[in-house]
Write an enzyme that holds these catalytic residues in place. Structure first.
Site, PDB file in Angstrom:
ATOM      1  N   CYS A 193      43.071  52.258  -5.266  1.00  0.00           N
ATOM      2  CA  CYS A 193      44.379  51.813  -4.805  1.00  0.00           C
ATOM      3  C   CYS A 193      45.428  52.928  -5.175  1.00  0.00           C
ATOM      4  O   CYS A 193      46.318  52.810  -4.726  1.00  0.00           O
ATOM      5  CB  CYS A 193      44.822  50.597  -5.605  1.00  0.00           C
ATOM      6  SG  CYS A 193      43.611  49.408  -5.353  1.00  0.00           S
ATOM      7  N   HIS A 234      52.420  49.979  -6.466  1.00  0.00           N
ATOM      8  CA  HIS A 234      51.218  49.412  -5.739  1.00  0.00           C
ATOM      9  C   HIS A 234      51.258  48.012  -5.876  1.00  0.00           C
ATOM     10  O   HIS A 234      51.638  47.381  -6.785  1.00  0.00           O
ATOM     11  CB  HIS A 234      49.885  49.830  -6.395  1.00  0.00           C
ATOM     12  CG  HIS A 234      48.587  49.246  -5.757  1.00  0.00           C
ATOM     13  ND1 HIS A 234      48.497  49.035  -4.724  1.00  0.00           N
ATOM     14  CD2 HIS A 234      47.666  48.604  -6.714  1.00  0.00           C
ATOM     15  CE1 HIS A 234      47.148  48.358  -4.533  1.00  0.00           C
ATOM     16  NE2 HIS A 234      46.740  48.228  -5.859  1.00  0.00           N
ATOM     17  N   ASN A 279      46.859  42.625  -1.548  1.00  0.00           N
ATOM     18  CA  ASN A 279      46.486  44.002  -2.011  1.00  0.00           C
ATOM     19  C   ASN A 279      45.756  44.894  -0.952  1.00  0.00           C
ATOM     20  O   ASN A 279      44.493  44.462  -0.531  1.00  0.00           O
ATOM     21  CB  ASN A 279      45.730  44.192  -3.452  1.00  0.00           C
ATOM     22  CG  ASN A 279      45.246  45.418  -3.959  1.00  0.00           C
ATOM     23  OD1 ASN A 279      45.544  46.429  -3.243  1.00  0.00           O
ATOM     24  ND2 ASN A 279      44.773  45.482  -4.911  1.00  0.00           N
TER      25      ASN A 279
HETATM   26  N1  COA Z   1      41.523  29.200  -7.331  1.00  0.00           N
HETATM   27  C1  COA Z   1      41.469  28.398  -8.333  1.00  0.00           C
HETATM   28  N2  COA Z   1      41.386  28.666  -9.694  1.00  0.00           N
HETATM   29  C2  COA Z   1      40.707  29.915  -9.719  1.00  0.00           C
HETATM   30  C3  COA Z   1      40.427  31.089  -8.860  1.00  0.00           C
HETATM   31  C4  COA Z   1      41.182  30.831  -7.722  1.00  0.00           C
HETATM   32  N3  COA Z   1      40.933  31.369  -6.462  1.00  0.00           N
HETATM   33  N4  COA Z   1      40.052  32.165  -9.358  1.00  0.00           N
HETATM   34  C5  COA Z   1      39.821  31.717 -10.749  1.00  0.00           C
HETATM   35  N5  COA Z   1      40.226  30.595 -11.068  1.00  0.00           N
HETATM   36  C6  COA Z   1      40.251  29.958 -12.176  1.00  0.00           C
HETATM   37  C7  COA Z   1      39.147  30.410 -13.172  1.00  0.00           C
HETATM   38  O1  COA Z   1      37.929  30.252 -13.028  1.00  0.00           O
HETATM   39  C8  COA Z   1      39.604  30.112 -14.248  1.00  0.00           C
HETATM   40  O2  COA Z   1      39.324  28.707 -14.688  1.00  0.00           O
HETATM   41  P1  COA Z   1      38.812  28.325 -16.303  1.00  0.00           P
HETATM   42  O3  COA Z   1      40.198  28.635 -17.067  1.00  0.00           O
HETATM   43  O4  COA Z   1      38.577  26.965 -16.234  1.00  0.00           O
HETATM   44  O5  COA Z   1      37.750  29.374 -16.684  1.00  0.00           O
HETATM   45  C9  COA Z   1      41.307  30.263 -14.450  1.00  0.00           C
HETATM   46  O6  COA Z   1      41.552  30.067 -12.890  1.00  0.00           O
HETATM   47  C10 COA Z   1      41.889  31.473 -14.883  1.00  0.00           C
HETATM   48  O7  COA Z   1      41.218  32.456 -14.454  1.00  0.00           O
HETATM   49  P2  COA Z   1      41.673  33.845 -14.751  1.00  0.00           P
HETATM   50  O8  COA Z   1      40.556  34.979 -14.207  1.00  0.00           O
HETATM   51  O9  COA Z   1      41.973  34.199 -16.135  1.00  0.00           O
HETATM   52  O10 COA Z   1      42.784  34.056 -14.096  1.00  0.00           O
HETATM   53  P3  COA Z   1      43.987  35.197 -13.942  1.00  0.00           P
HETATM   54  O11 COA Z   1      45.165  34.533 -14.591  1.00  0.00           O
HETATM   55  O12 COA Z   1      43.539  36.331 -14.855  1.00  0.00           O
HETATM   56  O13 COA Z   1      44.136  35.644 -12.661  1.00  0.00           O
HETATM   57  C11 COA Z   1      43.696  37.241 -11.170  1.00  0.00           C
HETATM   58  C12 COA Z   1      42.841  36.064 -11.857  1.00  0.00           C
HETATM   59  C13 COA Z   1      42.332  37.947 -10.378  1.00  0.00           C
HETATM   60  C14 COA Z   1      44.569  36.743 -10.087  1.00  0.00           C
HETATM   61  C15 COA Z   1      44.245  38.392 -12.211  1.00  0.00           C
HETATM   62  O14 COA Z   1      43.256  38.652 -12.988  1.00  0.00           O
HETATM   63  C16 COA Z   1      44.400  39.628 -11.438  1.00  0.00           C
HETATM   64  O15 COA Z   1      45.142  39.900 -10.414  1.00  0.00           O
HETATM   65  N6  COA Z   1      43.901  40.656 -12.095  1.00  0.00           N
HETATM   66  C17 COA Z   1      44.194  42.127 -11.547  1.00  0.00           C
HETATM   67  C18 COA Z   1      43.305  42.435 -10.059  1.00  0.00           C
HETATM   68  C19 COA Z   1      43.753  43.238  -9.308  1.00  0.00           C
HETATM   69  O16 COA Z   1      44.891  43.560  -9.164  1.00  0.00           O
HETATM   70  N7  COA Z   1      42.794  44.201  -8.918  1.00  0.00           N
HETATM   71  C20 COA Z   1      43.020  45.410  -8.164  1.00  0.00           C
HETATM   72  C21 COA Z   1      43.928  46.259  -9.125  1.00  0.00           C
HETATM   73  S1  COA Z   1      44.147  47.600  -8.291  1.00  0.00           S
END
Ligand code: COA
Length: 326
Positions: free
Chosen positions: A113, A253, A283
């Site tokens: 990215c 970004h 993204n």
């Molecule tokens: N829909 C519904 N529930 C979902 C889900 C979806 N698409 N994806 C995950 N969940 C659930 C998980 O299973 C978890 O459930 P649990 O608590 O029962 O285990 C809960 O939602 C929370 O998951 P978590 O991974 O902790 O969520 P989060 O708040 O961290 O959000 C992302 C997840 C991926 C959105 C977030 O971590 C993120 O954006 N990270 C950065 C990713 C990124 O930008 N990458 C590129 C960088 S350049």
């Protein structure tokens, strides 16, 4: 002083829109979850016969047109991408051929990215040394081809598209003030594509084991992104003796609305000084900053003399910032 100045911007995205409601029918998720956790509402997905070079070429043509530069005047073509048309040759070479930039050197930069910012940083250095007069820097991705569409943790985040800038050597105070790029390879496993390289070649086993899809530890990436993007923003401002109060437009970004809001808050920026379009594109990795820049530029959100800050973070890990006087 000789500076690298952006004289043209362009962007191109696929026509096909995939909304959160479409995703609800594909994996166990909801529009409400995606919107609150990421800020994304829809993303663009490449169709059959459309590749990374397709969008890179369209974006490049628009940027060249705006700059009034002919392709054969270019000395350099750089494409930031992690989804090249092929492992080799470079997608930049494919684009070079498409636009007939016959006098340019062309190569790709792999910084996920941060790819566009890395490319801009390289072009800026070439221009400052006097080696290059006109460069084309592109960020382009077709991430939809490396996404596991049955994995709700990753499939909702990403989209396809490209953005491009023409960068020219110009005398004066306007242009790129400084660029700052960083990496920390100790975190490479947080965000990567396991197969189709020399470790796990493209075999049936790689397909069966789902190694051909992007892997990510979202939570870890999130925390590191907020910290690194905040730090490098301050580094870029300090290099020009500026503070966040000097920023007219912050173009981060576009990965996650919560990441953008956290950095905006750290910098003390009001919402109207932060450019956000990830609700419409998700993204797009290396393409996200140049697509956002092109939209900001064409909608007159930036005017001559404005201080603009780019800030990126991605797999590698890589991160960086660029401060510009527009
Ligand atoms: N829909 C519904 N529930 C979902 C889900 C979806 N698409 N994806 C995950 N969940 C659930 C998980 O299973 C978890 O459930 P649990 O608590 O029962 O285990 C809960 O939602 C929370 O998951 P978590 O991974 O902790 O969520 P989060 O708040 O961290 O959000 C992302 C997840 C991926 C959105 C977030 O971590 C993120 O954006 N990270 C950065 C990713 C990124 O930008 N990458 C590129 C960088 S350049």
């Amino acid at each position: 002083m000789m500076r690298a100045r952006i004289t043209g911007t362009g962007s191109a995205v696929p026509d096909k829109v995939l909304t959160n409601f479409d995703l609800e029918k594909m994996v166990d998720t909801s529009d409400e979850w995606i919107t609150t956790r990421t800020g994304i509402k829809e993303r663009r997905i490449a169709g059959e016969g459309e590749y990374t070079s397709t969008f890179a070429t369209r974006a490049a043509e628009k940027a060249l047109e705006m700059a009034g530069v002919k392709a054969d005047e270019l000395d350099l073509v750089i494409v930031g991408t992690v989804t090249p048309d092929f492992p080799f040759p470079a997608t930049a070479c494919v684009v070079q051929n498409n636009i007939k930039a016959v006098n340019a050197a062309a190569f790709d930069v792999t910084a996920a990215c941060s790819g566009f910012l890395y490319g801009l940083s390289v072009a800026e250095k070439f221009i400052r040394t006097g080696t290059v007069k006109k460069a084309l820097v592109i960020g382009a991705e077709v991430l939809s081809r490396i996404i596991d569409w049955s994995d709700r943790n990753t499939c909702l985040l990403f989209g396809d598209g490209a953005g491009a800038v023409v960068v020219e050597a110009c005398e004066g105070d306007n242009g790129v003030l400084s660029t700052h790029i960083h990496s920390d390879g100790s975190f490479w496993e947080l965000l990567y594509l396991p197969a189709c390289g020399s470790r796990n070649p493209a075999t049936q086993k790689a397909v069966d084991d789902k190694l051909i899809y992007l892997m990510m530890q979202g939570n870890e990436v999130f925390k590191l992104a907020v910290r690194a993007m905040g730090e490098v923003a301050h580094e870029a401002l300090a290099a020009s003796g500026m503070t966040p109060a000097d920023i007219d437009l912050f173009i981060p970004h576009q990965a996650n609305r919560r990441i953008i809001d956290a950095i905006g808050k750290r910098l003390g920026l009001a919402e109207d000084r932060v450019f956000v379009n990830l609700d419409r594109y998700g993204n797009t990795s290396a393409a996200s900053i140049p697509i956002a820049l092109d939209e900001a530029n064409r909608s007159s959100r930036i005017k001559e003399g404005d201080i603009v800050l780019f800030d990126a973070f991605g797999g590698g890990l890589t991160w960086g910032a660029a401060l510009l006087r527009w």
